[in-house]
Enzyme design. Structure first.
Site, PDB file in Angstrom:
ATOM      1  N   GLU A  25       1.125  -0.953  -0.116  1.00 44.81           N
ATOM      2  CA  GLU A  25       0.044  -0.079   0.117  1.00 44.81           C
ATOM      3  C   GLU A  25       0.954   1.354  -0.234  1.00 44.81           C
ATOM      4  O   GLU A  25       0.140   2.312  -1.074  1.00 44.81           O
ATOM      5  CB  GLU A  25      -1.083  -0.291   1.377  1.00 44.81           C
ATOM      6  CG  GLU A  25      -1.920  -1.394   1.517  1.00 44.81           C
ATOM      7  CD  GLU A  25      -3.216  -0.963   0.296  1.00 44.81           C
ATOM      8  OE1 GLU A  25      -2.980   0.648   0.184  1.00 44.81           O
ATOM      9  OE2 GLU A  25      -3.864  -2.158   0.119  1.00 44.81           O
ATOM     10  N   SER A  78     -45.121 -26.105  29.878  1.00 41.64           N
ATOM     11  CA  SER A  78     -45.035 -26.635  31.402  1.00 41.64           C
ATOM     12  C   SER A  78     -44.436 -25.289  31.487  1.00 41.64           C
ATOM     13  O   SER A  78     -44.321 -25.518  33.055  1.00 41.64           O
ATOM     14  CB  SER A  78     -44.994 -28.249  31.235  1.00 41.64           C
ATOM     15  OG  SER A  78     -45.526 -28.810  30.183  1.00 41.64           O
TER      16      SER A  78
END
Length: 686
Positions: A94, A365
């Site tokens: 870069e 339940s």
């Protein structure tokens, strides 16, 4: 002759004027440059994203995450926490002159201009890392001269105000690596499941190539493209003398161990909780999204980092990442109402829906304890109340409607009491109970306990047919665990602005008494039986080394385990998103998650018994007759009752025997405590 004599002075005069003008222009340019540089040096840069983003803090004041418009957290790391190989690879591809230039690569820019002139467009770029950072932090990626001019100014400011290492560190923590990963730490974790400090040469050069085209060079999308760019970077590093030809060749040949795409994002802590807080802040506290993202607020929450980690570990251990089966866990401190842990699904990266808040799932339940609390607090029933477990047709609505429930596996137990019914999750007993006390009373009790979802006041409510969220279930069970006292469910403690000024603070509450402490305690003792022999939670009882009460629940599409200790009330749900039926194996995943979480979350907290309140009576009864035991009874069980509801008759099934006060009379709470501590010793020895 006169014209020839006057011509040279005129030319000299013109030359002097041009020279003076040139000098003046140079001086003006230098003064302007100095003034501009001085202005840029004095002028503050716009706040960097992480400086203005509001922060989410846990119960210890540690930063959990930041609020961002893209919904993802960055994980900034220091330069020393990044592999030197990654740094070298990034600079090689870069910006090779990064430590030499002052923000602009003049030779590179000139070369790019020539190429662009030859091709007739602006395809070639020569941006340095500093320029890229300026663009990523402050600007868009549009290709206009205005943007380029602003980029140049910001680049100069960055070079003036930060060292090269600081600029490089900011760049590596902000650059986009594709698939939602911002910064090298997030990318390293996503692609390779490791810290950026541990990247090897092959992994470093692979990642360094991605920012140029996060989609095109993604190893997930185009592995061939990613490998080609990796080779280019390795060649450049070899030419620069940073690695040898042999090292480059080995890196090219290395078989990269990429994590499967879409695997859990390990860098984001409590992402479902973060989204929950965002919604609370914007919808309930009326804080705008812009203020939350760019206002620099500090949002202090109730989340316990260790308990959250325990929750995520339990889910990871028990859930199959390859399955579509989803889960949710939410845990509340019953004493304060503070949310301590929240997991809304098994993988936030692939599914951002928070199942902990879903109000479309039937609790089955696991809803029964709410009904039994209504029954006990009304004093119409006790733990010894008996119904016959057998196939039964129930009539309701003035005999205009009927309801015929079934027990799981069509197993019926005959005459059973409430303790046995809770442990075995008997449906017939539950419907008998709601028919006795009234469905309206059950709905009313649920509402008082913190369930806001609409409930149908019909017999099937006893079996949890009305959808309720896991958060509501955890809040309701917290009432039982807190001696019948309801504390407001709280997630945000306070919010401060960037200057520390308090914008919001959670109101202090003493709680609301929903039922008498004695009723909550009696139910708690009955629910402890779920984890004993014959109870539906017995198979995970060995994992939990402390007193715990709870209830399982299973429907065709949902599996639940909801329970509590004195410190935590926790709801765990499992099921599929599209209403698909669960298998028996699927439904049984909730209980291990609950057990693993509870034990890990409380591993540093000594076991505590549930506090015994006033208004409670414990007596020995004969389990066959349900009456007070005598010295002649071969079996005796200690049962707990709300004072005034205990049996008064003595068992006569085994002949007359002397009535011994310490056997069949009221038991001193200290004796019951000793009995409970014996249980704790048994748990520890399991």
């Amino acid at each position: 002759m006169s014209r020839e004599s006057t011509s040279p002075p005129k030319r000299k005069s013109r030359f002097r004027r041009l020279f003076r003008l040139l000098v003046a222009m140079i001086i003006l340019f230098l003064l302007t440059t100095v003034a501009l540089l001085g202005y840029l040096y004095q002028k503050d840069l716009p706040p960097i994203g992480d400086d203005v983003r509001s922060k989410l803090l846990d119960s210890r004041g540690n930063i959990l995450a930041t609020f961002t418009s893209d919904g993802r957290s960055r994980e900034p790391v220091k330069l020393s926490q990044i592999s030197p190989l990654l740094i070298e690879a990034t600079l090689a591809v870069e910006d090779r002159k990064f430590y030499e230039h002052s923000g602009f690569d003049m030779k590179g820019m000139a070369r790019a201009v020539l190429v662009n002139l030859e091709e007739g467009n602006r395809t070639q770029g020569a941006s340095t890392l500093t320029q890229q950072l300026a663009r990523n932090l402050y600007l868009s990626h549009e290709k206009t001269w205005t943007r380029k001019a602003k980029e140049a100014l910001y680049t100069m400011q960055l070079e003036m105000k930060y060292s090269k290492d600081e600029i490089l560190n900011m760049y590596l923590n902000n650059i986009y690596y594709g698939h939602g990963a911002y910064g090298i730490e997030a990318a390293s974790q996503m692609y390779f499941g490791k810290s950026a400090a541990d990247l090897d040469l092959a992994e470093s050069t692979m990642l360094a190539g991605i920012p140029k085209g996060p989609t095109y060079y993604s190893p997930y999308n185009h592995l061939d493209n990613a490998k080609k760019r990796q080779k280019i970077i390795l060649t450049v590093m070899t030419n620069l003398g940073e690695i040898t030809q042999k090292e480059a060749g080995q890196a090219v040949q290395e078989d990269l161990n990429l994590k499967p795409q879409g695997q859990k994002d390990t860098t984001v802590v409590a992402p479902y909780f973060r989204d929950y807080i965002r919604n609370l802040a914007t919808e309930s506290l009326h804080i705008s999204s812009d203020e939350l993202e760019q206002g620099g607020l500090n949002v202090y929450t109730t989340l316990d980092p260790d308990m959250q980690h325990a929750a995520e570990q339990a889910v990871d251990k028990e859930m199959d990442q390859k399955s579509d089966l989803e889960t949710a866990l939410v845990s509340i401190d019953p004493r304060t109402g503070y949310i301590k842990a929240m997991v809304g699904g098994k993988n936030y990266r692939t599914n951002q829906y928070n199942h902990a808040l879903a109000t479309t799932r039937q609790p089955g339940s696991s809803f029964k304890p709410i009904m039994y609390l209504a029954a006990l607090s009304s004093k119409e029933m006790t733990g010894l109340s008996v119904f016959k477990s057998q196939p039964t047709m129930f009539h309701y609505d003035n005999n205009r409607k009927t309801y015929q429930p079934r027990n799981f596996g069509d197993k019926y137990l005959g005459e059973i009491n409430m303790r046995q019914a809770i442990a075995a999750s008997d449906n017939i007993y539950a419907v008998n109970t709601i028919m006795k006390i009234g469905a309206d009373k059950v709905s009313e009790m649920a509402g008082k306990m913190g369930i806001d979802s609409p409930l149908q006041s019909v017999p099937s409510l006893a079996l949890g047919t009305s959808p309720i969220s896991p958060l509501e279930m955890a809040a309701a069970f917290a009432v039982i665990g807190n001696s019948g006292q309801k504390m407001p469910t709280t997630a945000i403690l306070k919010i401060t602005d960037s200057n520390g000024m308090v914008l919001y603070e959670a109101p202090q509450s003493k709680g609301e008494a929903i039922v008498e402490p004695s009723a909550a305690y009696v139910l708690t003792r009955l629910m402890e039986g779920v984890f004993e022999t014959g109870g539906t939670g017995n198979r995970v009882a060995s994992i939990i080394k402390r007193p715990v009460a709870g209830k399982t629940g299973t429907t065709d599409t949902d599996g639940w385990m909801v329970g509590f200790t004195p410190e935590l009330s926790t709801a765990v749900w499992v099921g599929y998103d599209k209403g698909r039926d669960i298998t028996t194996t699927d439904g049984r995943r909730a209980a291990p998650i609950f057990a693993e979480f509870t034990e890990k979350a409380l591993e540093n907290i000594p076991p505590k018994i549930f506090p015994i309140p006033d208004g409670v009576v414990s007596v020995y009864i004969n389990p066959q007759s349900g009456k007070l035991a005598t010295a002649a009874c071969p079996e005796k069980e200690l049962e707990t009752f709300i004072s005034g509801t205990e049996p008064t008759e003595y068992c006569d099934q085994h002949g007359k025997a002397p009535v011994v006060d310490d056997v069949q009379s009221k038991v001193d709470p200290a004796e019951e405590s000793r009995s409970l501590w014996n249980n704790i010793k048994r748990w520890w020895l399991n």
